[in-house]
Design a protein around this motif. Structure first.
Motif, PDB file in Angstrom:
ATOM      1  N   TYR A  20      19.620  25.113 -10.190  1.00  0.00           N
ATOM      2  CA  TYR A  20      19.727  26.546 -10.411  1.00  0.00           C
ATOM      3  C   TYR A  20      18.580  27.255 -10.749  1.00  0.00           C
ATOM      4  O   TYR A  20      17.819  26.522 -11.789  1.00  0.00           O
ATOM      5  N   VAL A  21      17.962  28.201 -10.348  1.00  0.00           N
ATOM      6  CA  VAL A  21      16.973  28.942 -10.996  1.00  0.00           C
ATOM      7  C   VAL A  21      16.968  30.217 -11.492  1.00  0.00           C
ATOM      8  O   VAL A  21      18.040  30.242 -12.287  1.00  0.00           O
ATOM      9  N   GLU A  22      16.249  31.175 -10.979  1.00  0.00           N
ATOM     10  CA  GLU A  22      16.247  32.259 -12.025  1.00  0.00           C
ATOM     11  C   GLU A  22      17.732  33.055 -12.119  1.00  0.00           C
ATOM     12  O   GLU A  22      18.549  32.932 -11.506  1.00  0.00           O
ATOM     13  N   CYS A  23      17.666  33.496 -13.467  1.00  0.00           N
ATOM     14  CA  CYS A  23      18.874  34.160 -13.975  1.00  0.00           C
ATOM     15  C   CYS A  23      18.870  35.599 -13.263  1.00  0.00           C
ATOM     16  O   CYS A  23      17.900  36.326 -13.422  1.00  0.00           O
ATOM     17  N   GLN A  24      20.081  35.859 -12.674  1.00  0.00           N
ATOM     18  CA  GLN A  24      20.253  37.226 -12.195  1.00  0.00           C
ATOM     19  C   GLN A  24      21.397  38.195 -12.879  1.00  0.00           C
ATOM     20  O   GLN A  24      21.790  38.947 -12.258  1.00  0.00           O
ATOM     21  N   LYS A  25      21.544  37.810 -14.185  1.00  0.00           N
ATOM     22  CA  LYS A  25      22.481  38.526 -14.753  1.00  0.00           C
ATOM     23  C   LYS A  25      22.046  39.952 -14.987  1.00  0.00           C
ATOM     24  O   LYS A  25      20.908  40.056 -15.647  1.00  0.00           O
ATOM     25  N   ASN A  26      22.614  40.961 -14.951  1.00  0.00           N
ATOM     26  CA  ASN A  26      22.506  42.495 -14.674  1.00  0.00           C
ATOM     27  C   ASN A  26      22.765  42.703 -16.511  1.00  0.00           C
ATOM     28  O   ASN A  26      24.028  42.643 -16.632  1.00  0.00           O
ATOM     29  N   ILE A  35      18.445  45.386 -15.446  1.00  0.00           N
ATOM     30  CA  ILE A  35      17.626  44.809 -15.898  1.00  0.00           C
ATOM     31  C   ILE A  35      17.937  43.177 -16.201  1.00  0.00           C
ATOM     32  O   ILE A  35      19.118  42.909 -16.528  1.00  0.00           O
ATOM     33  N   VAL A  36      17.152  42.427 -15.738  1.00  0.00           N
ATOM     34  CA  VAL A  36      17.476  40.976 -15.902  1.00  0.00           C
ATOM     35  C   VAL A  36      16.558  40.571 -17.117  1.00  0.00           C
ATOM     36  O   VAL A  36      15.477  41.020 -17.532  1.00  0.00           O
ATOM     37  N   ASP A  37      16.925  39.251 -17.603  1.00  0.00           N
ATOM     38  CA  ASP A  37      16.232  38.815 -18.672  1.00  0.00           C
ATOM     39  C   ASP A  37      15.106  38.156 -18.741  1.00  0.00           C
ATOM     40  O   ASP A  37      14.283  37.822 -19.357  1.00  0.00           O
ATOM     41  N   GLY A  38      14.687  37.710 -17.530  1.00  0.00           N
ATOM     42  CA  GLY A  38      13.537  36.972 -17.044  1.00  0.00           C
ATOM     43  C   GLY A  38      13.534  35.379 -17.290  1.00  0.00           C
ATOM     44  O   GLY A  38      12.489  34.861 -17.183  1.00  0.00           O
ATOM     45  N   CYS A  39      14.688  34.942 -17.429  1.00  0.00           N
ATOM     46  CA  CYS A  39      14.792  33.417 -17.360  1.00  0.00           C
ATOM     47  C   CYS A  39      14.723  32.777 -16.024  1.00  0.00           C
ATOM     48  O   CYS A  39      15.197  33.128 -14.953  1.00  0.00           O
ATOM     49  N   ARG A  40      13.734  31.981 -15.940  1.00  0.00           N
ATOM     50  CA  ARG A  40      13.220  31.437 -14.637  1.00  0.00           C
ATOM     51  C   ARG A  40      14.019  30.213 -14.061  1.00  0.00           C
ATOM     52  O   ARG A  40      14.067  29.787 -12.972  1.00  0.00           O
ATOM     53  N   ASN A  64      26.812  30.278 -13.386  1.00  0.00           N
ATOM     54  CA  ASN A  64      27.072  31.312 -12.140  1.00  0.00           C
ATOM     55  C   ASN A  64      25.989  32.336 -12.174  1.00  0.00           C
ATOM     56  O   ASN A  64      25.999  32.699 -11.081  1.00  0.00           O
ATOM     57  N   PHE A  65      25.628  32.560 -13.090  1.00  0.00           N
ATOM     58  CA  PHE A  65      24.641  33.811 -13.055  1.00  0.00           C
ATOM     59  C   PHE A  65      23.245  33.499 -12.560  1.00  0.00           C
ATOM     60  O   PHE A  65      22.455  34.001 -12.165  1.00  0.00           O
ATOM     61  N   HIS A  66      22.960  32.264 -12.585  1.00  0.00           N
ATOM     62  CA  HIS A  66      21.470  31.776 -12.068  1.00  0.00           C
ATOM     63  C   HIS A  66      21.773  31.315 -10.375  1.00  0.00           C
ATOM     64  O   HIS A  66      22.854  30.829  -9.904  1.00  0.00           O
ATOM     65  N   ARG A  67      20.694  31.723  -9.663  1.00  0.00           N
ATOM     66  CA  ARG A  67      20.545  31.541  -8.321  1.00  0.00           C
ATOM     67  C   ARG A  67      20.653  30.099  -7.833  1.00  0.00           C
ATOM     68  O   ARG A  67      19.715  29.301  -8.335  1.00  0.00           O
ATOM     69  N   ARG A  68      21.491  29.644  -7.074  1.00  0.00           N
ATOM     70  CA  ARG A  68      21.835  28.530  -6.513  1.00  0.00           C
ATOM     71  C   ARG A  68      21.061  28.058  -5.372  1.00  0.00           C
ATOM     72  O   ARG A  68      21.054  28.731  -4.533  1.00  0.00           O
ATOM     73  N   VAL A  69      19.950  26.919  -5.414  1.00  0.00           N
ATOM     74  CA  VAL A  69      19.316  26.517  -4.411  1.00  0.00           C
ATOM     75  C   VAL A  69      19.722  24.857  -3.986  1.00  0.00           C
ATOM     76  O   VAL A  69      19.604  24.238  -4.773  1.00  0.00           O
ATOM     77  N   GLU A  70      20.002  24.864  -2.814  1.00  0.00           N
ATOM     78  CA  GLU A  70      20.374  23.541  -2.181  1.00  0.00           C
ATOM     79  C   GLU A  70      19.230  23.112  -1.505  1.00  0.00           C
ATOM     80  O   GLU A  70      18.504  23.781  -0.607  1.00  0.00           O
ATOM     81  N   SER A  71      18.895  21.735  -1.703  1.00  0.00           N
ATOM     82  CA  SER A  71      17.887  21.163  -0.754  1.00  0.00           C
ATOM     83  C   SER A  71      18.189  19.773  -0.341  1.00  0.00           C
ATOM     84  O   SER A  71      19.064  19.248  -0.676  1.00  0.00           O
TER      85      SER A  71
END
Length: 71
Positions: A20-26, A35-40, A64-71
């Motif tokens: 789970y990478v950057e936070c996308q909560k508005n 506005i997002v908080d900048g959590c990476r 759930n607000f963080h972008r999910r990346v599957e690898s």
């Protein structure tokens, strides 16, 4: 008379690594802005298997607000 039952054996699924990478909560949604908080990166604030593991220690948002990346 004998009955023969054939079972389909499916190959095991490969295990995907999930991050789970950057936070996308508005934070300005109520005001009509964006506005997002900048959590990476999501950092769990508790041990695996507890409710605190779903809260980010860096920004306080749910996972759930963080972008999910599957690898």
């Amino acid at each position: 008379m004998k009955r023969v039952v054939l079972k389909r054996v499916e190959p095991p699924r490969p295990v995907a690594t999930v991050r789970y990478v950057e936070c996308q909560k508005n934070h300005a949604a109520a005001a009509g802005g964006h506005i997002v908080d900048g959590c990476r990166e999501f950092i769990p604030s508790g041990a695996e298997g507890t409710d605190a593991a779903f809260t980010c220690a860096a920004c306080g948002c749910h996972r759930n607000f963080h972008r999910r990346v599957e690898s």
